[in-house]
Design a protein around this motif. Structure first.
Motif, PDB file in Angstrom:
ATOM      1  N   ARG A  19     -51.928  13.738 -25.319  1.00  0.00           N
ATOM      2  CA  ARG A  19     -52.095  12.385 -25.849  1.00  0.00           C
ATOM      3  C   ARG A  19     -52.092  11.435 -24.661  1.00  0.00           C
ATOM      4  NH1 ARG A  19     -53.004  15.240 -29.750  1.00  0.00           N
ATOM      5  NH2 ARG A  19     -51.831  15.308 -31.704  1.00  0.00           N
ATOM      6  N   THR A  27     -50.226   7.566 -30.998  1.00  0.00           N
ATOM      7  CA  THR A  27     -51.443   8.050 -31.646  1.00  0.00           C
ATOM      8  C   THR A  27     -51.185   8.494 -33.083  1.00  0.00           C
ATOM      9  OG1 THR A  27     -51.057  10.259 -30.715  1.00  0.00           O
ATOM     10  CG2 THR A  27     -52.502   8.773 -29.480  1.00  0.00           C
ATOM     11  N   GLN A  30     -52.274   6.435 -37.422  1.00  0.00           N
ATOM     12  CA  GLN A  30     -53.205   5.347 -37.167  1.00  0.00           C
ATOM     13  C   GLN A  30     -54.278   5.293 -38.261  1.00  0.00           C
ATOM     14  OE1 GLN A  30     -52.627   3.144 -34.629  1.00  0.00           O
ATOM     15  NE2 GLN A  30     -50.775   4.412 -34.400  1.00  0.00           N
ATOM     16  N   GLU A  32     -57.729   5.470 -40.037  1.00  0.00           N
ATOM     17  CA  GLU A  32     -58.858   6.348 -39.737  1.00  0.00           C
ATOM     18  C   GLU A  32     -59.974   5.629 -39.001  1.00  0.00           C
ATOM     19  OE1 GLU A  32     -61.930   9.337 -42.147  1.00  0.00           O
ATOM     20  OE2 GLU A  32     -60.236   8.392 -43.172  1.00  0.00           O
ATOM     21  N   ARG A  34     -59.886   3.529 -36.752  1.00  0.00           N
ATOM     22  CA  ARG A  34     -59.639   3.306 -35.326  1.00  0.00           C
ATOM     23  C   ARG A  34     -60.044   4.496 -34.463  1.00  0.00           C
ATOM     24  NH1 ARG A  34     -53.635   0.425 -35.207  1.00  0.00           N
ATOM     25  NH2 ARG A  34     -54.127  -1.275 -36.659  1.00  0.00           N
ATOM     26  N   TRP A  35     -60.351   5.621 -35.099  1.00  0.00           N
ATOM     27  CA  TRP A  35     -60.688   6.828 -34.354  1.00  0.00           C
ATOM     28  C   TRP A  35     -62.193   6.978 -34.180  1.00  0.00           C
ATOM     29  CZ3 TRP A  35     -57.113   9.288 -31.766  1.00  0.00           C
ATOM     30  CH2 TRP A  35     -55.777   9.237 -32.203  1.00  0.00           C
ATOM     31  N   HIS A  36     -62.583   7.431 -32.997  1.00  0.00           N
ATOM     32  CA  HIS A  36     -63.984   7.767 -32.725  1.00  0.00           C
ATOM     33  C   HIS A  36     -63.998   9.176 -32.154  1.00  0.00           C
ATOM     34  CE1 HIS A  36     -68.117   7.648 -31.554  1.00  0.00           C
ATOM     35  NE2 HIS A  36     -67.840   7.697 -30.260  1.00  0.00           N
ATOM     36  N   ALA A  37     -64.300  10.149 -33.021  1.00  0.00           N
ATOM     37  CA  ALA A  37     -64.249  11.551 -32.627  1.00  0.00           C
ATOM     38  C   ALA A  37     -65.566  11.996 -32.009  1.00  0.00           C
ATOM     39  CB  ALA A  37     -63.927  12.417 -33.838  1.00  0.00           C
ATOM     40  N   ALA A  43     -60.978  12.865 -29.429  1.00  0.00           N
ATOM     41  CA  ALA A  43     -61.261  11.598 -30.108  1.00  0.00           C
ATOM     42  C   ALA A  43     -60.683  10.445 -29.300  1.00  0.00           C
ATOM     43  CB  ALA A  43     -60.671  11.591 -31.512  1.00  0.00           C
ATOM     44  N   TYR A  44     -61.436   9.341 -29.259  1.00  0.00           N
ATOM     45  CA  TYR A  44     -60.951   8.097 -28.679  1.00  0.00           C
ATOM     46  C   TYR A  44     -60.214   7.305 -29.756  1.00  0.00           C
ATOM     47  CZ  TYR A  44     -63.890   8.516 -24.469  1.00  0.00           C
ATOM     48  OH  TYR A  44     -64.460   8.911 -23.279  1.00  0.00           O
ATOM     49  N   LEU A  45     -59.220   6.515 -29.333  1.00  0.00           N
ATOM     50  CA  LEU A  45     -58.492   5.623 -30.232  1.00  0.00           C
ATOM     51  C   LEU A  45     -58.764   4.186 -29.831  1.00  0.00           C
ATOM     52  CD1 LEU A  45     -56.365   5.177 -32.506  1.00  0.00           C
ATOM     53  CD2 LEU A  45     -54.613   5.215 -30.700  1.00  0.00           C
ATOM     54  N   PHE A  56     -56.978   8.264 -25.854  1.00  0.00           N
ATOM     55  CA  PHE A  56     -57.677   9.399 -26.455  1.00  0.00           C
ATOM     56  C   PHE A  56     -56.702  10.546 -26.682  1.00  0.00           C
ATOM     57  CE2 PHE A  56     -58.074   9.789 -21.837  1.00  0.00           C
ATOM     58  CZ  PHE A  56     -57.702  11.102 -21.594  1.00  0.00           C
TER      59      PHE A  56
END
Length: 222
Positions: A19, A27, A30, A32, A34-37, A43-45, A56
């Protein structure tokens, strides 16, 4: 221009994850959006939907393939500072490589302390959870909070449990424990709101049910 996030690194060999998130954040729990998988293991946060990237996560870290086509973006922007690794203006890919060498199959210090804290109780647990928090692990707010609560130190517990709902807003138990602390110090309206939020999160599919509904009913809330 926003300052680059200064990342806190959290590595656990039992769970095989890394993390890397801006100091003061977690992390866990959070929203959903806000996440970019990029894949099932990376995945980025973001700090908000479509907002600035603040860190990430990497799952299955020992076998993570940073050179796989689906991970090509980790060698580009956004960039971060990772002080513990001696890196500034670094991509996620560069941080992953450096972290692999830096940790070399061992836990980060916070996870070592976290593990020790789970093996004790009472005042000794309080001390270890504080050490974990002082080591930079924001997750320790929750454990320190409920440990203080169980020792009857409700005002101290309240601060940590309230803060944890601010940085980890999607956990039903986070809100339930916050409600218990608020109730214990006489903040009844606040407790009702917290219990209500816990119930909402359970309705959104949280697998583990809290006792928030019973506690809210005992306060005369709907």
């Amino acid at each position: 221009m926003d300052a680059r996030p200064r990342l806190y690194l959290n590595h656990d060999i039992d769970f095989d994850w890394l993390r890397a998130v801006e100091f003061g954040r977690v992390t866990e729990d959070q929203p959903e959006e806000r996440w970019h998988a990029l894949s099932a293991t990376f995945a980025y946060l973001a700090e908000e939907a479509g907002g600035r990237i603040v860190g990430f996560v990497v799952e299955d870290f020992p076998d993570f393939d940073e050179d796989a086509p689906e991970h090509a973006a980790i060698w580009k922007d956004p960039r971060f500072d990772a002080p513990v690794l001696g890196l500034s203006d670094a991509t996620a890919g560069e941080i992953v490589l450096a972290a692999r060498t830096f940790f070399a199959g061992r836990d980060s210090i916070n996870r070592s302390i976290f593990g020790m804290a789970t093996e004790v109780d009472g005042e000794e647990a309080v001390e270890r959870w504080r050490h974990c928090l002082e080591a930079g692990d924001g997750m320790a707010h929750f454990a320190l909070g409920y440990t203080l609560f169980e020792l009857g130190r409700h005002a101290e517990a309240y601060r940590h449990l309230r803060h944890y709902t601010e940085i980890a807003p999607m956990g039903a138990w986070n809100w339930c424990w916050y409600g218990r602390a608020a109730e214990a110090i006489g903040e009844i309206a606040e407790a009702r709101t917290a219990y209500g939020r816990a119930i909402e999160l359970e309705g959104d599919g949280d697998d583990e049910q809290t006792d928030a509904a019973e506690r809210l009913a005992a306060l005369g809330g709907e």
